[in-house]
Motif scaffolding. Sequence first.
Motif, PDB file in Angstrom:
ATOM      1  N   GLU A  32     -33.560   9.173  14.360  1.00  0.00           N
ATOM      2  CA  GLU A  32     -34.254  10.336  13.809  1.00  0.00           C
ATOM      3  C   GLU A  32     -34.710  11.223  14.954  1.00  0.00           C
ATOM      4  OE1 GLU A  32     -37.192   9.124  10.970  1.00  0.00           O
ATOM      5  OE2 GLU A  32     -35.810   7.770   9.967  1.00  0.00           O
ATOM      6  N   THR A  33     -35.247  12.379  14.615  1.00  0.00           N
ATOM      7  CA  THR A  33     -35.672  13.318  15.655  1.00  0.00           C
ATOM      8  C   THR A  33     -36.731  12.709  16.565  1.00  0.00           C
ATOM      9  OG1 THR A  33     -37.192  14.294  14.063  1.00  0.00           O
ATOM     10  CG2 THR A  33     -35.095  15.403  14.396  1.00  0.00           C
ATOM     11  N   SER A  34     -37.577  11.883  16.005  1.00  0.00           N
ATOM     12  CA  SER A  34     -38.541  11.149  16.816  1.00  0.00           C
ATOM     13  C   SER A  34     -37.816   9.946  17.415  1.00  0.00           C
ATOM     14  CB  SER A  34     -39.708  10.671  15.945  1.00  0.00           C
ATOM     15  OG  SER A  34     -40.454   9.716  16.651  1.00  0.00           O
ATOM     16  N   HIS A  70     -38.239   6.197  15.789  1.00  0.00           N
ATOM     17  CA  HIS A  70     -37.847   5.852  14.425  1.00  0.00           C
ATOM     18  C   HIS A  70     -36.324   5.855  14.322  1.00  0.00           C
ATOM     19  CE1 HIS A  70     -41.979   6.383  13.176  1.00  0.00           C
ATOM     20  NE2 HIS A  70     -41.984   7.595  13.697  1.00  0.00           N
ATOM     21  N   VAL A  71     -35.825   4.936  13.517  1.00  0.00           N
ATOM     22  CA  VAL A  71     -34.382   4.872  13.294  1.00  0.00           C
ATOM     23  C   VAL A  71     -34.151   4.428  11.850  1.00  0.00           C
ATOM     24  CG1 VAL A  71     -34.142   2.490  14.107  1.00  0.00           C
ATOM     25  CG2 VAL A  71     -32.192   4.027  14.257  1.00  0.00           C
ATOM     26  N   THR A  72     -33.137   4.989  11.238  1.00  0.00           N
ATOM     27  CA  THR A  72     -32.743   4.579   9.896  1.00  0.00           C
ATOM     28  C   THR A  72     -31.562   3.632  10.040  1.00  0.00           C
ATOM     29  OG1 THR A  72     -33.487   6.659   8.934  1.00  0.00           O
ATOM     30  CG2 THR A  72     -31.894   5.373   7.660  1.00  0.00           C
ATOM     31  N   LYS A 121     -33.378   3.148  18.720  1.00  0.00           N
ATOM     32  CA  LYS A 121     -32.025   2.709  18.356  1.00  0.00           C
ATOM     33  C   LYS A 121     -31.579   1.525  19.189  1.00  0.00           C
ATOM     34  CE  LYS A 121     -28.195   4.180  20.030  1.00  0.00           C
ATOM     35  NZ  LYS A 121     -26.954   4.562  20.519  1.00  0.00           N
ATOM     36  N   ASP A 157     -39.619   1.555  12.590  1.00  0.00           N
ATOM     37  CA  ASP A 157     -40.373   2.218  13.657  1.00  0.00           C
ATOM     38  C   ASP A 157     -40.017   1.564  14.988  1.00  0.00           C
ATOM     39  OD1 ASP A 157     -41.641   3.892  11.829  1.00  0.00           O
ATOM     40  OD2 ASP A 157     -43.254   2.456  11.481  1.00  0.00           O
ATOM     41  N   ARG A 200     -35.941   2.300   7.002  1.00  0.00           N
ATOM     42  CA  ARG A 200     -36.435   3.039   8.179  1.00  0.00           C
ATOM     43  C   ARG A 200     -37.282   2.075   9.002  1.00  0.00           C
ATOM     44  NH1 ARG A 200     -41.073   6.830   9.101  1.00  0.00           N
ATOM     45  NH2 ARG A 200     -40.331   8.313  10.649  1.00  0.00           N
TER      46      ARG A 200
END
Length: 172
Positions: free
Chosen positions: A121-123, A126-128, A44, A41, A39
């Motif tokens: 992610e919803t925020s 943040h991206v996985t 994308k 911070d 993950r």
Amino acid sequence: VLVVRILKLILLGLLIFSAVVCGISFILPSGIRISRTIRIDAGKDSVMKEFIDPLKWKEWYPGADTAGIFYESGSIKGLVLKEHPRLSLVISEIHENEVLTTYIKTSSSPTMHSIWRTIPETSLNHVTIQWYLDLHFRWYPWEKFSSLMYDKLYGALMDRGLDNLKKRIEVR
């Protein structure tokens, strides 16, 4: 006569052993997928910029800092990771959320494809990141048995690369 019997037993033993090894290797899969996730911070787009530009790989991909540039039709398509035997990592496809790469080699090692996928992610901050390494083997028993060690070998490299990527992006 005794020597002939012993040679026949040795030959029969080797034949049975070879058949057992081949039989077990046919049970093993002809392809494996090694996967790592992290993950980050960041958005994308920040991550995708790192994936679609092979020159940026030199900053985070383990061992790529000394790699040469792979050109195709006059444009940069990847990196030459090793010269002897030649091993290149080349972009094969770019999609909205993922970049597919192929390892091009001159040796007889297994075919490998690497996939870097972003999962927002919803925020928005943040991206996985999922990094897959797909390896495909021929039917040879030694290739299939060696696949049992690839997770340890390549998994550590992938972990290091994702950690480097995270540090590089989050510092900005």
